[in-house]
Design a protein around this motif. Structure first.
Motif, PDB file in Angstrom:
ATOM      1  N   TYR A 190     -17.572 -11.920  84.093  1.00  0.00           N
ATOM      2  CA  TYR A 190     -17.327 -13.304  84.494  1.00  0.00           C
ATOM      3  C   TYR A 190     -18.485 -14.209  84.090  1.00  0.00           C
ATOM      4  O   TYR A 190     -19.653 -13.868  84.278  1.00  0.00           O
ATOM      5  N   SER A 191     -18.152 -15.380  83.540  1.00  0.00           N
ATOM      6  CA  SER A 191     -19.114 -16.438  83.235  1.00  0.00           C
ATOM      7  C   SER A 191     -18.524 -17.746  83.722  1.00  0.00           C
ATOM      8  O   SER A 191     -17.406 -18.116  83.324  1.00  0.00           O
ATOM      9  N   ARG A 192     -19.253 -18.461  84.570  1.00  0.00           N
ATOM     10  CA  ARG A 192     -18.711 -19.698  85.132  1.00  0.00           C
ATOM     11  C   ARG A 192     -18.402 -20.713  84.040  1.00  0.00           C
ATOM     12  O   ARG A 192     -17.343 -21.368  84.074  1.00  0.00           O
ATOM     13  N   ASN A 193     -19.281 -20.863  83.082  1.00  0.00           N
ATOM     14  CA  ASN A 193     -19.047 -21.849  82.023  1.00  0.00           C
ATOM     15  C   ASN A 193     -17.794 -21.527  81.229  1.00  0.00           C
ATOM     16  O   ASN A 193     -16.956 -22.400  80.973  1.00  0.00           O
ATOM     17  N   ASN A 194     -17.655 -20.266  80.826  1.00  0.00           N
ATOM     18  CA  ASN A 194     -16.467 -19.871  80.056  1.00  0.00           C
ATOM     19  C   ASN A 194     -15.199 -20.009  80.881  1.00  0.00           C
ATOM     20  O   ASN A 194     -14.153 -20.428  80.382  1.00  0.00           O
TER      21      ASN A 194
END
Length: 733
Positions: free
Chosen positions: A10-14
């Motif tokens: 998980y990546s918040r930006n992506n």
């Protein structure tokens, strides 16, 4: 829509970028940390961040960081809904649940019904009917399903689907619909089933080899194969089955002349699947080995004659490229599960020595005694059964009314069974289903009937306050006084429930899951594990009967999966830390519940004679020992003792004139351990060991507190034909 890789961490930006492309154009990003979360150290949620909102959908998007490594459905979902109640003006949200120290996460659609209540001039908000629909994403997860629903379908918008107008909200719900997923799976599986039945495939199960006519009921064998393999596929989610035995490239190094496209070779089924089913899952790790022709003989027979838990190899060469020791090492990674599901059904009749090859697990070359299922049926790139299973996401936990994972869950086994049974007769496609009265009961109906039954039981045994826990457990349980919680707990530990037409186990499974959910809200005593609690309920509280052996097998299978999902494998030498499954033959029986025995009408229980009472207690003890037996020797000894006691009891009943000679013969002949036969009668006292004192409620039958189920649908005309042959039965139209 730009491709978003669901198999990455998980990546918040992506993720925010994905949400902007996924939701309607009025979505507005807005990173806002939620303050004022409860600082209870027992809470799962650590932080919550609002990522934005979408006014056209009346929906907000959140990120939740939590400490639940297994994403606890009950606790984590409850906290998430309470957070929405306090910190959101919407009743629906998209939430990404990110566990600490994990490379996986869940993407969920949450819905609830919120209302304001005015209590003593103080307005409060509460919620009801909470629902959570989730995709499991991240490293190691299969992402074909989320890719198909969330990426390939494009941006959420109003559109037409199958000629119907969908609003943007309808479209979003469609993306998180497990029903759409299961329908697609059914279609592929049904096409495979019809293909396997075709003359082109020439699938063979020998059955009775002493007669010239072909008595092989291929449909039933194929349904049994599907359920066994799907069980394996479910437990594979727990890393209990090595991936290499389903990998085509690995198999080419394991098997001689392995051809995935062959219609003439069955070496995958015979060498891999049959040895997995009967010689691995059904035999302790340190006892596994190959059957040998060089073993000693006794009275003209090989000493291994009749042992169906040893590995087979071809007797005209070898199926394997590797040594037998290497093959055993491959399967050594699989724990011993026990439970009867993988008992080979080939059997020798005691009276004439005739052998029935129901499973065809034989070393004898050719199709006379050995089952034959061509390799292409498993590995054809589009239609093969293994290929189909690899395309879908599976979850080992059964979905609940409040928490649904968009993946195939064990309830699927019931649906598969009912659908395939409907096509049992390939000419009519419905004849067999109508003849047996089998129809699948939708989960919503099961949940409602289960809730109402438990509510009524608790109301009568504990009181009105206790009954409310069934419907509003998310908030109500914590407000109950401790003595009431203890009474609820004790009442549920003693409940007696019967489904007299259990089919594939929808109602028994629904009852088990609901009782566990209620108990988790009490909460449970710290010394009791969910596994031990389930084991107690399965042995003492929940009983099922069905006239079809394959249905009873699937009911047991779902209970096995439920027990497996409560266990965590480790590297210990003791079966990888996995407890062998119990034997459920005397908990789910194959019988006709419409037909009882016309036993003597005596005051009190049937078993009044002191000798009968002693023999009955001995029989119950033997069945308790068999329930927990986990070696072939223990099970064989228990079954022999069971048969001896059944015959003894039947003679005592006949001697006391409690039953006729014919009834005594029927009683002693009933063998709960024969998975191929269906009893022509049902008697709760004889089959389950229950007495009039077992039930907590003063019910009319005296044996059960709750009798629940979906009765067979049989035309009134046919019922009248049946009842004309019986006594004491009326038919109502």
């Amino acid at each position: 829509m730009a491709t978003f890789n669901f198999s990455n961490q998980y990546s918040r930006n992506n993720f925010t970028q994905f949400i902007q492309e996924f939701l309607p154009d009025d979505f507005t990003p807005n990173d806002t940390v939620i303050t004022g979360l409860p600082l209870n150290p027992n809470n799962y949620i650590q932080t919550a961040t609002k990522l934005g909102d979408c006014k056209s959908l009346e929906l907000e998007v959140f990120e939740i960081q939590h400490t639940s490594t297994h994403d606890a459905r009950v606790g984590l979902s409850r906290e998430a809904f309470q957070m929405l109640l306090r910190h959101s003006s919407c009743n629906r949200a998209l939430v990404v649940f990110v566990p600490q120290d994990s490379s996986q996460y869940r993407f969920s659609l949450l819905q609830m019904e919120a209302e304001q209540k005015d209590n003593s001039a103080r307005i409060t908000r509460s919620y009801s009917n909470p629902r959570r629909y989730s995709f499991l994403l991240g490293e190691g997860e299969k992402v074909r399903t989320p890719q198909m629903f969330l990426i390939d379908e494009g941006k959420v918008k109003a559109r037409k689907r199958n000629g119907k107008d969908f609003t943007a909200w309808d479209d979003l719900c469609f993306r998180f619909s497990v029903e759409i997923l299961t329908k697609e799976f059914y279609k592929e599986l049904f096409d495979w089933y019809q293909w396997a039945l075709s003359d082109e495939m020439a699938v063979t199960y020998p059955n009775d080899t002493s007669i010239e006519t072909d008595d092989r009921i291929i449909q039933e064998h194929l349904i049994r194969l599907i359920t066994r393999l799907m069980f394996v596929w479910f437990i594979k989610q727990k890393k209990l089955i090595p991936e290499q035995i389903f990998d085509e490239n690995e198999l080419k190094d394991i098997l001689q002349d392995f051809d995935t496209t062959s219609t003439k070779s069955s070496n995958y089924y015979n060498a891999i699947l049959q040895n997995l089913f009967f010689a691995t899952l059904n035999r302790p790790i340190n006892e596994r080995g190959f059957a040998s022709d060089a073993s000693k003989s006794y009275q003209g027979k090989n000493e291994q004659y009749g042992i169906k838990t040893l590995f087979r190899d071809a007797n005209e060469g070898s199926w394997f490229r590797k040594s037998h020791e290497d093959i055993i090492q491959i399967f050594r990674k699989v724990p011993f599960l026990n439970g009867g599901l993988f008992e080979c059904l080939d059997k020798e009749q005691d009276n004439n020595g005739k052998i029935f090859y129901y499973d065809g697990f034989s070393r004898v070359a050719g199709r006379q005694k050995r089952a034959f299922i061509p390799n292409c049926l498993f590995f054809d790139a589009e239609k093969g059964l293994i290929s189909i299973l690899k395309r879908y996401n599976f979850t080992i936990e059964e979905n609940t009314p409040t928490d649904v994972e968009v993946a195939l869950d064990p309830e699927l086994l019931g649906k598969v069974f009912e659908n395939l049974l409907g096509a049992y007769n390939p000419e009519t496609k419905e004849t067999a289903r109508k003849q047996s009265g089998s129809f699948y009961t939708p989960r919503e109906i099961v949940n409602y009937m289960v809730d109402e039954s438990i509510r009524a039981y608790l109301q009568q045994t504990v009181g009105d306050d206790a009954a409310d826990i069934v419907h509003v457990e998310t908030l109500h349980a914590t407000s109950l006084p401790d003595p009431t919680k203890q009474k609820i707990y004790n009442a549920l530990l003693q409940i007696k429930i019967l489904d007299p037409a259990c089919g594939s186990g929808a109602f028994p499974m629904g009852i088990l899951n609901r009782i566990i959910t209620i108990m988790q809200h009490l909460p449970l005593p710290s010394t009791i594990s969910i596994y031990d609690l389930k084991l107690h309920l399965i042995e003492n509280c929940i009983f099922g009967v069905d006239i079809q052996p394959i249905a009873v097998q699937i009911s047991k299978l779902r209970f096995f999966i439920s027990l497996v999902c409560e266990q965590v494998a480790n590297n210990s030498n003791d079966n990888f830390g996995i407890k062998p499954l119990p034997n459920l033959e005397t908990k789910f029986v194959t019988a006709n519940t419409l037909i009882g025995l016309k036993l003597k009408d005596v005051q009190g229980n049937l078993f009044e004679d002191p000798q009968i009472e002693v023999a009955k207690k001995d029989l119950l003890q033997v069945r308790h020992e068999h329930f927990l037996a986990n070696t072939p020797k223990q099970k064989k000894e228990c079954r022999a003792k069971d048969e001896e006691l059944r015959k003894k009891l039947a003679k005592l009943l006949e001697k006391n004139k409690d039953c006729t000679h014919e009834e005594a013969e029927q009683l002693s002949a009933w063998n709960p351990y024969d998975q191929n036969l269906s009893s022509p009668f049902f008697d709760a006292e004889w089959m389950f060991g229950l007495t009039q004192e077992n039930a907590q409620l003063n019910t009319t039958n005296g044996y059960f507190d709750i009798v629940i189920g979906n009765p067979p649908y049989v035309e009134a005309k046919k019922l009248k034909e049946i009842s004309s042959k019986l006594n004491n039965y009326d038919v109502y139209s």
